[in-house]
Design a protein around this motif. Structure first.
Motif, short mmCIF file in Angstrom:
data_model
loop_
_atom_site.label_atom_id
_atom_site.label_comp_id
_atom_site.label_asym_id
_atom_site.label_seq_id
_atom_site.Cartn_x
_atom_site.Cartn_y
_atom_site.Cartn_z
N PHE A 55 -31.89 0.98 -18.52
CA PHE A 55 -32.21 2.16 -17.71
C PHE A 55 -32.78 1.73 -16.36
O PHE A 55 -32.33 2.20 -15.30
CB PHE A 55 -33.22 3.05 -18.45
CG PHE A 55 -33.77 4.17 -17.62
CD1 PHE A 55 -33.05 5.35 -17.46
CD2 PHE A 55 -34.99 4.05 -16.97
CE1 PHE A 55 -33.55 6.37 -16.66
CE2 PHE A 55 -35.49 5.07 -16.17
CZ PHE A 55 -34.77 6.23 -16.03
N CYS A 56 -33.74 0.83 -16.40
CA CYS A 56 -34.37 0.38 -15.14
C CYS A 56 -33.36 -0.37 -14.27
O CYS A 56 -33.36 -0.21 -13.04
CB CYS A 56 -35.59 -0.49 -15.44
SG CYS A 56 -36.99 0.47 -16.06
N PHE A 104 -43.57 4.19 -17.31
CA PHE A 104 -42.34 4.17 -18.12
C PHE A 104 -42.63 3.56 -19.49
O PHE A 104 -42.23 4.09 -20.53
CB PHE A 104 -41.26 3.39 -17.36
CG PHE A 104 -39.95 3.30 -18.09
CD1 PHE A 104 -39.18 4.42 -18.31
CD2 PHE A 104 -39.50 2.07 -18.56
CE1 PHE A 104 -37.97 4.33 -18.99
CE2 PHE A 104 -38.30 1.98 -19.23
CZ PHE A 104 -37.53 3.10 -19.45
N ALA A 132 -36.31 0.21 -28.87
CA ALA A 132 -36.08 0.96 -27.62
C ALA A 132 -36.18 0.08 -26.38
O ALA A 132 -35.97 0.55 -25.26
CB ALA A 132 -37.07 2.11 -27.53
N LEU A 148 -37.24 10.34 -10.29
CA LEU A 148 -37.30 9.36 -11.38
C LEU A 148 -36.89 7.97 -10.87
O LEU A 148 -37.57 6.97 -11.14
CB LEU A 148 -36.35 9.81 -12.50
CG LEU A 148 -36.43 9.08 -13.83
CD1 LEU A 148 -37.76 9.35 -14.50
CD2 LEU A 148 -35.29 9.53 -14.75
N ILE A 149 -35.80 7.93 -10.13
CA ILE A 149 -35.32 6.64 -9.61
C ILE A 149 -36.35 6.05 -8.64
O ILE A 149 -36.64 4.85 -8.69
CB ILE A 149 -33.93 6.82 -8.94
CG1 ILE A 149 -32.88 7.10 -10.02
CG2 ILE A 149 -33.55 5.59 -8.11
CD1 ILE A 149 -31.52 7.50 -9.50
N VAL A 154 -41.26 -1.04 -10.70
CA VAL A 154 -40.62 -2.17 -11.36
C VAL A 154 -40.77 -3.45 -10.53
O VAL A 154 -40.85 -3.39 -9.30
CB VAL A 154 -39.12 -1.84 -11.62
CG1 VAL A 154 -38.27 -2.03 -10.37
CG2 VAL A 154 -38.55 -2.63 -12.77
N GLU A 186 -32.75 -0.22 -24.26
CA GLU A 186 -32.37 0.91 -23.41
C GLU A 186 -33.28 1.01 -22.19
O GLU A 186 -32.83 1.39 -21.11
CB GLU A 186 -32.36 2.23 -24.20
CG GLU A 186 -33.71 2.72 -24.64
CD GLU A 186 -33.62 4.01 -25.46
OE1 GLU A 186 -33.19 3.93 -26.62
OE2 GLU A 186 -33.99 5.07 -24.96
N GLY A 187 -34.56 0.65 -22.36
CA GLY A 187 -35.49 0.66 -21.23
C GLY A 187 -35.05 -0.32 -20.15
O GLY A 187 -35.09 -0.04 -18.96
N LYS A 206 -42.55 5.62 -23.20
CA LYS A 206 -41.81 5.19 -24.39
C LYS A 206 -42.75 5.04 -25.58
O LYS A 206 -42.44 5.44 -26.70
CB LYS A 206 -41.11 3.85 -24.12
CG LYS A 206 -39.86 3.99 -23.28
CD LYS A 206 -38.97 2.77 -23.38
CE LYS A 206 -39.68 1.51 -22.94
NZ LYS A 206 -38.87 0.31 -23.14
N TYR A 248 -41.93 -3.66 -16.20
CA TYR A 248 -41.52 -2.26 -16.11
C TYR A 248 -42.63 -1.45 -15.43
O TYR A 248 -43.80 -1.83 -15.48
CB TYR A 248 -41.30 -1.68 -17.52
CG TYR A 248 -40.15 -2.32 -18.25
CD1 TYR A 248 -38.84 -1.96 -17.95
CD2 TYR A 248 -40.36 -3.28 -19.22
CE1 TYR A 248 -37.78 -2.54 -18.61
CE2 TYR A 248 -39.30 -3.87 -19.89
CZ TYR A 248 -38.01 -3.49 -19.57
OH TYR A 248 -36.96 -4.08 -20.22
N PRO A 249 -42.27 -0.31 -14.86
CA PRO A 249 -43.32 0.57 -14.34
C PRO A 249 -44.26 0.95 -15.49
O PRO A 249 -43.78 1.23 -16.60
CB PRO A 249 -42.54 1.80 -13.84
CG PRO A 249 -41.14 1.34 -13.64
CD PRO A 249 -40.92 0.25 -14.64
N GLY A 303 -33.31 6.54 -21.19
CA GLY A 303 -34.00 5.24 -21.25
C GLY A 303 -35.34 5.24 -21.93
O GLY A 303 -35.96 4.19 -22.08
N ALA A 304 -35.84 6.42 -22.32
CA ALA A 304 -37.17 6.45 -22.92
C ALA A 304 -37.07 6.89 -24.39
O ALA A 304 -37.63 7.90 -24.78
CB ALA A 304 -38.09 7.38 -22.13
N THR A 305 -36.33 6.17 -25.15
CA THR A 305 -36.13 6.29 -26.62
C THR A 305 -34.96 7.21 -27.01
O THR A 305 -34.60 7.26 -28.18
CB THR A 305 -37.39 6.79 -27.39
OG1 THR A 305 -37.62 8.17 -27.09
CG2 THR A 305 -38.63 5.97 -27.05
N ALA A 359 -31.10 2.22 -12.71
CA ALA A 359 -31.85 2.98 -11.70
C ALA A 359 -32.03 2.15 -10.44
O ALA A 359 -31.87 2.66 -9.32
CB ALA A 359 -33.21 3.41 -12.27
N VAL A 389 -39.18 4.58 -10.60
CA VAL A 389 -38.82 3.27 -11.18
C VAL A 389 -38.91 2.21 -10.10
O VAL A 389 -39.53 1.15 -10.29
CB VAL A 389 -37.39 3.31 -11.79
CG1 VAL A 389 -36.95 1.90 -12.20
CG2 VAL A 389 -37.34 4.23 -13.00
#
Lengths: 214, 213
Positions: free
Chosen positions: B196-197, A92, B189, A70-71, A78, B192-193, A96, A88-89, A151-153, B200, A74
Motif C-alpha cells: 500500500f505504501c 498507519f 497484514a 491519504l497519499i 514514510v 499489504e501495508g 492497522k 511506515y507512517p 492497506g490497513a488489514t 501510494a 503516507v
C-alpha cells in the motif's frame, strides 16, 4: 461523550456504543483515523464493557478515505531508501494495530453499517465479530480503482472471511456489492431493515450476552 | 474447448492445464502479461507439469483457474493452487470429503465452513451454480467468449497497472504461505501495508514529477 471531532462514544448497561460522526458521509479523513487511534489506544480496549457496537451517524457508515489526503499522509510519514520502505507512517502502523485489536477483542464487537461502507470504513466494519448491513448498503474496496489496494488489514481480512478467489475479485476489481451479495459472500452475517440497524445490533448483542451468561 | 480458440486480451493469456510446459510458456508469456487463465478439466489436470506450474505460480501473474466440463479430485487440487477460480456453465463436479479438506487446507477458504456437508466417504455431483453458492468459484459464465465474461475481465483486470496487479498478487501469495505458520494478524497484514505504501508513494512521486513539468 464526543471524542475528537469525529466520534461519539456512550455506554449503556455495560455495552459501549461507538459512532462515526464526521462530515461527508463519515469520510475517513486523517482526522477521523487519528480519533479512532486515540479512542482505541488504549481507551476502549481497556474499558470494562461486556460488548461494543460500532455504527455510523447519518445515512452512511463511511464513505471511505479521502484518497489525496491519504497519499499525502503516507508521503509525509514514510521513510524510504530508493524503493525500499524503511519506516511506515506512525498513524498507519497504529491504525492497522487498532483494526487488528478490534478483531481480537475478547468481548463481542458488532458492526452495523448502512449506506456506503467502503474503503477504510469497510476495513473497520470487517473487524467486527458480528457484522450487520442494512438493505441498500453499498459495500466494497474501491482502492484499486485509484491505483492502490486496501492497506490497513482489508486485503487480509477479506481473504480470511470470504476465501482467496472472492476476496481477490473484490480487492482487484474494486467493484461494489450490495447487501445481499455481501451476505452471500460472507463479508456480513445478516441484512437488517435500513432504519433499524442500531436496533438490530442491540438485539443481537443482547442475544449474544444472554447466551454467554448461561 | 481449446485455449487457442479463445479470444485473447492484450494482457492476458489462456492456457490449457496440460499445456503448462516450456514451449507454450515461452511462446505465450511476455513481460506485459498480468493474468493467465488456465483451463482445467479432470482429464487435463492429470497431465500437468507440476514443476512448470510451480514456476508459473511464482511469476508476476494472477492465475485464474477456469473449471470446465467435468472435474473431480485432481482438478479441484489443481484449482486450489490458483489465485482465483471461475467456472463455465454446464460443468459438473464430483466432490468428496477429501476434496473439501484439500481446499480448506490450502487456505483458500479460510474461515468458511462448507455450506453443504458431504458424508465421510461419499461423493456428490454438483453443478457450477452450486459450486458458486458454496464459494468454490467466484463466477460462472456461459463460455469464455460471452460478453459477461469479457465485462468481468475488464472490471477486474482492466485499468490496473501491472505493478498494482503484481502487488495485490504478492499479498495473497504471502497470506497463502504465511497462514500455515502463523495466525498473527499483525504479521499477516504486513505485506499489504508494505505494498500500500509503495503504491501510494509511486502515485505521489509521479504526481510531483508531472507538477514539475
Amino acid at each position: 461523550m464526543i471524542i475528537g471531532d469525529n466520534l461519539q462514544y456512550t455506554e449503556e448497561e455495560g455495552i459501549g456504543y461507538l459512532y462515526l460522526d464526521s462530515p461527508h458521509g463519515n469520510r475517513m479523513s486523517k482526522s477521523v483515523l487519528d480519533d479512532l487511534i486515540n479512542v482505541f489506544d488504549p481507551g476502549i480496549l481497556q474499558l470494562n464493557i461486556r460488548g461494543l457496537i460500532i455504527l455510523g451517524k447519518g445515512r452512511h457508515f463511511s464513505s471511505g478515505a479521502d484518497v489525496e489526503e491519504l497519499i499525502q499522509s503516507v508521503a509525509d510519514g514514510v521513510r524510504m531508501d530508493g524503493e525500499k520502505i524503511l519506516t511506515y507512517p506512525t498513524w498507519f502502523s497504529q491504525l492497522k494495530t487498532i483494526f487488528n485489536a478490534v478483531a481480537e477483542m475478547t468481548i463481542p464487537v458488532i458492526t452495523g453499517v448502512s449506506g456506503f461502507c467502503i474503503g477504510s470504513g469497510l476495513e473497520l466494519a470487517l473487524a467486527g465479530s458480528l457484522r450487520l448491513c442494512a438493505k441498500g448498503s453499498v459495500i466494497g474496496f474501491p482502492e484499486s480503482t485509484f491505483g492502490l489496494l486496501p492497506g490497513a488489514t482489508g486485503t487480509y481480512r477479506s481473504m480470511e472471511l470470504i476465501g482467496m478467489s472472492n476476496s481477490m475479485e473484490l480487492v482487484l476489481g474494486g467493484q461494489f456489492v450490495d447487501a445481499e451479495n455481501a451476505v452471500r459472500l460472507g463479508l456480513f452475517h445478516k441484512i437488517c431493515p435500513k432504519k433499524e440497524v442500531e436496533a438490530c445490533c442491540r438485539k443481537e448483542m443482547a442475544l449474544i450476552l444472554k447466551e454467554h451468561e448461561r | 474447448m481449446e485455449a487457442r480458440k479463445w479470444n485473447r486480451k492484450k494482457h492476458s493469456r489462456m492456457i490449457n492445464a496440460d499445456e503448462i510446459h516450456e514451449d507454450v510458456l515461452e511462446r505465450d508469456l511476455g513481460s506485459d502479461v498480468d493474468v493467465i487463465f488456465i483451463y482445467i478439466t479432470e482429464h487435463r489436470s492429470q497431465k500437468v507439469d507440476v514443476d512448470r506450474l510451480e514456476g508459473l505460480m511464482t511469476g508476476p501473474y494472477v492465475l485464474v483457474g477456469v473449471l470446465g466440463e467435468h472435474v473431480g479430485e485432481e482438478a479441484i487440487a489443481l484449482a486450489a493452487k490458483m489465485h482465483m477460480r471461475i467456472a463455465l456453465e454446464g460443468t459438473t463436479y464430483s466432490v468428496n470429503t477429501r476434496a473439501f479438506r484439500e481446499l480448506d487446507g490450502s487456505s483458500l477458504l479460510m474461515g468458511i465452513e462448507p455450506t453443504v456437508m458431504i458424508q465421510e466417504g461419499e461423493r456428490e455431483i454438483k453443478d457450477s451454480d452450486e459450486l458458486k453458492e458454496m464459494r468454490f468459484v467466484s463466477q460462472v459464465f456461459p463460455d469464455m467468449e460471452h460478453e459477461d465474461f469479457k465485462e468481468w475481465e475488464r472490471d477486474v483486470f482492466g485499468n490496473k497497472t501491472h505493478s498494482q496487479i503484481v502487488a495485490i498478487k504478492k499479498c495473497y501469495d504471502s497470506y497463502r504461505g504465511s497462514t500455515r505458520n502463523t495466525k498473527d494478524r499483525g504479521l499477516l497484514a504486513m505485506e499489504e501495508g508494505r505494498h500500500f505504501c509503495s503504491l501510494a508513494m509511486g502515485i505521489y512521486n509521479r504526481s510531483r514529477e508531472s507538477e514539475k513539468r
